[in-house]
Enzyme design. Structure first.
Site, PDB file in Angstrom:
ATOM      1  N   ASN A   9      41.327  91.031  19.517  1.00 57.23           N
ATOM      2  CA  ASN A   9      42.433  90.188  18.875  1.00 57.23           C
ATOM      3  C   ASN A   9      42.885  91.129  17.799  1.00 57.23           C
ATOM      4  O   ASN A   9      42.228  91.063  16.659  1.00 57.23           O
ATOM      5  CB  ASN A   9      41.649  89.095  18.337  1.00 57.23           C
ATOM      6  CG  ASN A   9      42.888  88.131  17.572  1.00 57.23           C
ATOM      7  OD1 ASN A   9      43.957  88.492  17.488  1.00 57.23           O
ATOM      8  ND2 ASN A   9      42.491  86.855  17.486  1.00 57.23           N
ATOM      9  N   ARG A  66      44.389  89.463  23.121  1.00 62.30           N
ATOM     10  CA  ARG A  66      45.010  88.488  22.731  1.00 62.30           C
ATOM     11  C   ARG A  66      46.325  89.216  22.431  1.00 62.30           C
ATOM     12  O   ARG A  66      46.610  90.009  21.891  1.00 62.30           O
ATOM     13  CB  ARG A  66      44.622  87.885  21.467  1.00 62.30           C
ATOM     14  CG  ARG A  66      45.773  86.827  20.775  1.00 62.30           C
ATOM     15  CD  ARG A  66      45.367  86.176  19.474  1.00 62.30           C
ATOM     16  NE  ARG A  66      46.413  85.449  19.081  1.00 62.30           N
ATOM     17  CZ  ARG A  66      46.623  84.891  17.770  1.00 62.30           C
ATOM     18  NH1 ARG A  66      45.919  85.571  16.846  1.00 62.30           N
ATOM     19  NH2 ARG A  66      47.422  84.042  17.621  1.00 62.30           N
ATOM     20  N   HIS A 155      49.537  80.016  19.495  1.00 59.07           N
ATOM     21  CA  HIS A 155      48.112  79.277  19.373  1.00 59.07           C
ATOM     22  C   HIS A 155      47.782  78.580  20.652  1.00 59.07           C
ATOM     23  O   HIS A 155      47.063  77.741  20.765  1.00 59.07           O
ATOM     24  CB  HIS A 155      47.968  78.389  18.360  1.00 59.07           C
ATOM     25  CG  HIS A 155      48.260  78.961  16.902  1.00 59.07           C
ATOM     26  ND1 HIS A 155      48.774  78.342  15.517  1.00 59.07           N
ATOM     27  CD2 HIS A 155      47.576  80.296  16.389  1.00 59.07           C
ATOM     28  CE1 HIS A 155      48.607  79.089  14.649  1.00 59.07           C
ATOM     29  NE2 HIS A 155      47.847  80.020  15.114  1.00 59.07           N
ATOM     30  N   ARG A 216      52.865  81.336   5.136  1.00 62.32           N
ATOM     31  CA  ARG A 216      54.246  80.803   5.991  1.00 62.32           C
ATOM     32  C   ARG A 216      54.760  79.767   5.546  1.00 62.32           C
ATOM     33  O   ARG A 216      54.061  78.657   5.228  1.00 62.32           O
ATOM     34  CB  ARG A 216      54.160  81.018   7.379  1.00 62.32           C
ATOM     35  CG  ARG A 216      54.095  82.423   7.943  1.00 62.32           C
ATOM     36  CD  ARG A 216      53.447  82.492   9.550  1.00 62.32           C
ATOM     37  NE  ARG A 216      52.265  83.233   9.605  1.00 62.32           N
ATOM     38  CZ  ARG A 216      51.595  83.065  10.835  1.00 62.32           C
ATOM     39  NH1 ARG A 216      52.130  82.703  11.654  1.00 62.32           N
ATOM     40  NH2 ARG A 216      50.296  83.622  10.815  1.00 62.32           N
ATOM     41  N   GLY A 307      41.147  72.735   9.406  1.00 57.75           N
ATOM     42  CA  GLY A 307      40.837  71.485  10.314  1.00 57.75           C
ATOM     43  C   GLY A 307      39.325  71.239  10.470  1.00 57.75           C
ATOM     44  O   GLY A 307      38.865  70.066  10.592  1.00 57.75           O
ATOM     45  N   GLU A 308      38.490  72.545  10.754  1.00 54.59           N
ATOM     46  CA  GLU A 308      37.297  72.218  11.121  1.00 54.59           C
ATOM     47  C   GLU A 308      36.429  71.949   9.576  1.00 54.59           C
ATOM     48  O   GLU A 308      35.345  71.506   9.807  1.00 54.59           O
ATOM     49  CB  GLU A 308      36.612  73.574  11.682  1.00 54.59           C
ATOM     50  CG  GLU A 308      37.292  73.568  13.095  1.00 54.59           C
ATOM     51  CD  GLU A 308      36.831  75.026  13.427  1.00 54.59           C
ATOM     52  OE1 GLU A 308      35.576  75.633  13.382  1.00 54.59           O
ATOM     53  OE2 GLU A 308      37.637  75.454  14.484  1.00 54.59           O
ATOM     54  N   GLU A 356      38.859  80.926  20.349  1.00 55.35           N
ATOM     55  CA  GLU A 356      39.810  81.867  21.207  1.00 55.35           C
ATOM     56  C   GLU A 356      39.443  82.816  21.965  1.00 55.35           C
ATOM     57  O   GLU A 356      39.784  82.952  23.146  1.00 55.35           O
ATOM     58  CB  GLU A 356      41.131  82.346  20.098  1.00 55.35           C
ATOM     59  CG  GLU A 356      41.901  81.107  19.475  1.00 55.35           C
ATOM     60  CD  GLU A 356      42.807  81.609  18.189  1.00 55.35           C
ATOM     61  OE1 GLU A 356      42.146  81.721  17.313  1.00 55.35           O
ATOM     62  OE2 GLU A 356      44.026  81.687  18.387  1.00 55.35           O
TER      63      GLU A 356
HETATM   64  C1  LIG Z   1      50.537  83.014  16.183  1.00 57.10           C
HETATM   65  C2  LIG Z   1      49.797  82.963  14.967  1.00 57.10           C
HETATM   66  O1  LIG Z   1      50.348  82.296  13.805  1.00 57.10           O
HETATM   67  O2  LIG Z   1      48.641  83.554  14.788  1.00 57.10           O
HETATM   68  P1  LIG Z   1      47.696  83.565  13.463  1.00 57.10           P
HETATM   69  O3  LIG Z   1      47.502  82.283  13.215  1.00 57.10           O
HETATM   70  O4  LIG Z   1      46.644  84.528  14.009  1.00 57.10           O
HETATM   71  O5  LIG Z   1      48.520  84.525  12.546  1.00 57.10           O
HETATM   72 MG   LIG Z   2      44.210  82.037  13.645  1.00 57.90          MG
END
Ligand SMILES: CC(=O)OP(=O)(O)O
Ligand SMILES: [Mg+2]
Ligand SMILES: Nc1ncnc2c1ncn2[C@@H]1O[C@H](COP(=O)(O)OP(=O)(O)O)[C@@H](O)[C@H]1O
Length: 369
Positions: A9, A66, A155, A216, A307-308, A356
């Site tokens: 990954n 990935r 995801h 983000r 979340g966990e 994942e």
């Molecule tokens: C697609 C994505 O947001 O992946 P990550 O959560 O690993 O940044």
């Molecule tokens: Mg992640």
């Protein structure tokens, strides 16, 4: 015949790996701050070389990678050849933070392990089942077609795995149940899963929209971009950075780690309290929207780092929804049990550990069968 699969990954500045023998993890590791001064490796090629040289890779059946963006081309795990590499490269403009690193991992693994099949497992693939009405943006259709603008979603590997685990918890076949999967990690997304298939998800053409994330912004009015450019004088690259790297929890508080937000909120910090409220309110908006889209809901599952691990986030995100059949039992939630709704709730609320890497290993094997 051994059944060993190496899963890679590759993130923008890190490389996670896990070696499986069947479903047993044999070893795993993480190379961080790749390419940064004083980091663990100069680039992904160097990082991977170092990782591979330290592993016993005898009898390796596959390397599973990935890959974040598979565009509309890839709807299933795919054995890598030159054409697949070229396609992943063509998709870089749609996922500039993720696909270059994923591709570097594939290219180096092909070079160093030329006799081992490489399988690409795409974050987007699970969402290929979304109906057009969900995947389409309401813009000029010609422009959308030419520039491949639509909702792809990400995801997917996690949402697929988590929705299946949820079915196991409920003791029912995935085909019979509807689930809202909430992947709340550094990146975060919600997914509506009907009968085992994704029918909606909160990320879009890129992994920027939807839920509030570590750095983000998630959903904003697209006119903010024009305004910051025309009136604020910021360049497009600066705005990109603002929304992708300096937004989300970091934008609201200066910190991207939910643990820090929770600590500061407890200590009475107002910025942290607001960030928490913005975060959980966004989750709730998607839960409500997806409940309506699905029409009938069996379970909501929380997964990934936040979340966990955060009872506070889980409780607040679903607070006040008893009228919709959704409730969280405070004691079960505090103990982090796998089912946190009260007994006999119409909607079962679950906490599911996502994996994942395990799912990528499984899908890599399937692709080779
Ligand atoms: C697609 C994505 O947001 O992946 P990550 O959560 O690993 O940044
Ligand atoms: Mg992640
Ligand atoms: N005990 C905890 N309480 C709240 N948040 C946590 C806890 N442990 C981890 N996290 C959050 O999980 C986030 C990372 O999630 P994770 O799924 O590991 O991310 P990724 O795999 O995308 O890097 C961290 O940013 C942190 O804020």
């Amino acid at each position: 015949m051994t059944d060993r699969v190496l899963v890679l990954n590759a993130g923008s500045s890190s490389l996670k790996y896990r070696l499986f023998d069947g479903t047993d993890p044999v070893t795993h590791g993480l190379v961080e701050r790749i390419g940064e001064p004083g980091g663990d490796a100069a680039d992904h090629a160097a990082a991977l070389r170092a990782v591979l040289s330290g592993l016993d890779l005898s009898g390796l059946a596959a390397v599973g990678h990935r890959v974040v963006h598979g565009g509309a081309e890839f709807t299933a795990p795919t054995v890598v050849d030159d054409a697949v590499c070229a396609a992943v490269r063509r998709l870089i403009p749609l996922a500039p933070l993720h696909n270059p690193a994923n591709l570097a991992g594939i290219e180096v693994a092909r070079e160093l392990l030329p006799d081992v099949p490489q399988v690409a497992v795409f974050d987007t693939a699970f969402h290929a089942t979304m109906p057009e009405a969900v995947a389409s943006y309401a813009i000029d259709v010609e422009v959308a077609r030419r520039w491949r603008i639509r909702r792809y979603g990400f995801h997917g590997t996690s949402h697929a795995y988590v929705s299946r685990r949820t079915a196991l918890l409920l003791g029912r076949p995935p085909a019979e149940i509807n689930v809202i999967s909430l992947h709340l990690g550094n990146g975060a997304s919600a997914c509506a899963v009907r009968g085992g298939r994704s029918v909606a998800t909160s990320m879009g053409m890129s992994p920027l929209p939807g839920l509030v994330m570590g750095t983000r912004s998630g959903d904003i009015d697209p006119a903010v971009v024009f305004h910051l450019h025309r009136v604020g004088g910021l360049s497009v690259d600066e705005i990109d950075d603002l929304l992708n790297h300096e937004g989300g929890l970091r934008g609201l508080t200066g910190e991207n780690d939910m643990r820090a937000i929770l600590r500061r909120r407890k200590a009475g910090d107002r910025a942290a309290a607001l960030a928490f409220d913005v975060y959980v309110t966004r989750v709730k908006e998607y839960v409500g929207g997806y409940l309506a889209l699905l029409g009938r809901l069996n379970a909501i599952s929380f997964t990934a780092g936040v979340g966990e691990n955060s009872p506070a986030v889980r409780a607040a995100a679903l607070d006040g929804l008893t009228g919709l059949g959704i409730a969280v039992d405070p004691d079960r939630n505090a103990r982090g049990e796998s089912v946190i709704s009260p007994p006999h709730s119409p909607v079962t609320v679950c906490v599911v550990h996502t994996d994942e890497e395990l799912e990528i290993a499984e899908q890599a094997r399937q692709a080779l069968r």
